[in-house]
Design a protein around this motif. Sequence first.
Motif, PDB file in Angstrom:
ATOM      1  N   THR A  49      44.306  60.544 -16.273  1.00  0.00           N
ATOM      2  CA  THR A  49      43.343  61.528 -16.756  1.00  0.00           C
ATOM      3  C   THR A  49      44.109  62.737 -17.292  1.00  0.00           C
ATOM      4  OG1 THR A  49      43.247  62.628 -14.620  1.00  0.00           O
ATOM      5  CG2 THR A  49      41.679  60.800 -14.997  1.00  0.00           C
ATOM      6  N   ARG A 109      42.084  57.043 -14.090  1.00  0.00           N
ATOM      7  CA  ARG A 109      40.769  56.476 -14.359  1.00  0.00           C
ATOM      8  C   ARG A 109      40.928  55.009 -14.701  1.00  0.00           C
ATOM      9  NH1 ARG A 109      38.621  56.029 -19.683  1.00  0.00           N
ATOM     10  NH2 ARG A 109      40.150  56.447 -21.325  1.00  0.00           N
ATOM     11  N   GLU A 135      42.397  57.539  -8.242  1.00  0.00           N
ATOM     12  CA  GLU A 135      41.166  57.640  -9.041  1.00  0.00           C
ATOM     13  C   GLU A 135      40.180  58.598  -8.370  1.00  0.00           C
ATOM     14  OE1 GLU A 135      38.244  54.705 -11.600  1.00  0.00           O
ATOM     15  OE2 GLU A 135      39.597  53.841 -10.108  1.00  0.00           O
TER      16      GLU A 135
END
Length: 214
Positions: A82, A66, A60
């Motif tokens: 993502t 995410r 992350e």
Amino acid sequence: MRSYQQYCAVAKALDVVGDRWVLLIVRELMTSGPSRYTDLMKGLPGIATNLLADRLREMEKAGVVRSWAAPPPVATTLFSLTERGEALRPLLEDLGRWGAPLMGVPQPTNVFRSHWLVFPFDAYLADKTPEEAPVAIAVRSGDEPLVIEAGEGKVRTRRGTVEKPDAVLEGRPGLVLGLLAGRFDLAEARKRGLDFKGSQKALRRVIAGRDFQR
């Protein structure tokens, strides 16, 4: 996250995805979509819960994954890739091709999850007759059923069942994968223990060519 401390694009990439389990976490999120922590644990047998937490936190921070709080009735934290994470798809496809010759016969200690087939199916199967009506092929191999859907030039594999499949494949994952990869024909697959019912035409529509086997 450890770093090679090299001014090289390959080294910089490996700083992010080179640690153990990282690319398998990417595989899980690519095949399953937004996932709970417990979903990832189930799809990654052998990973320690604290290591998964560490990897997700690092990914992350690197902009690959995410997380967000899903509203009721889910009411839990979900993880997804993502855009940067999704961009790793060609890398995983190439790794899959490179690793295919290493599959061989599963070792007694090897574990298997049915949804791991989603990635190679979607990456390498093709709709050879897009002008014809859509077809659905049920796959029963491992811990949960899958459905391969072909139509309008696209092939999509999903978890679950279909009420009236055009064909049904049931057997060990190596048999199902070998048949769909074009490594051996249906007669040979049946001889090895694969159970097949339904339309052979629907099956031939999606069977991969040489690109799958390289």
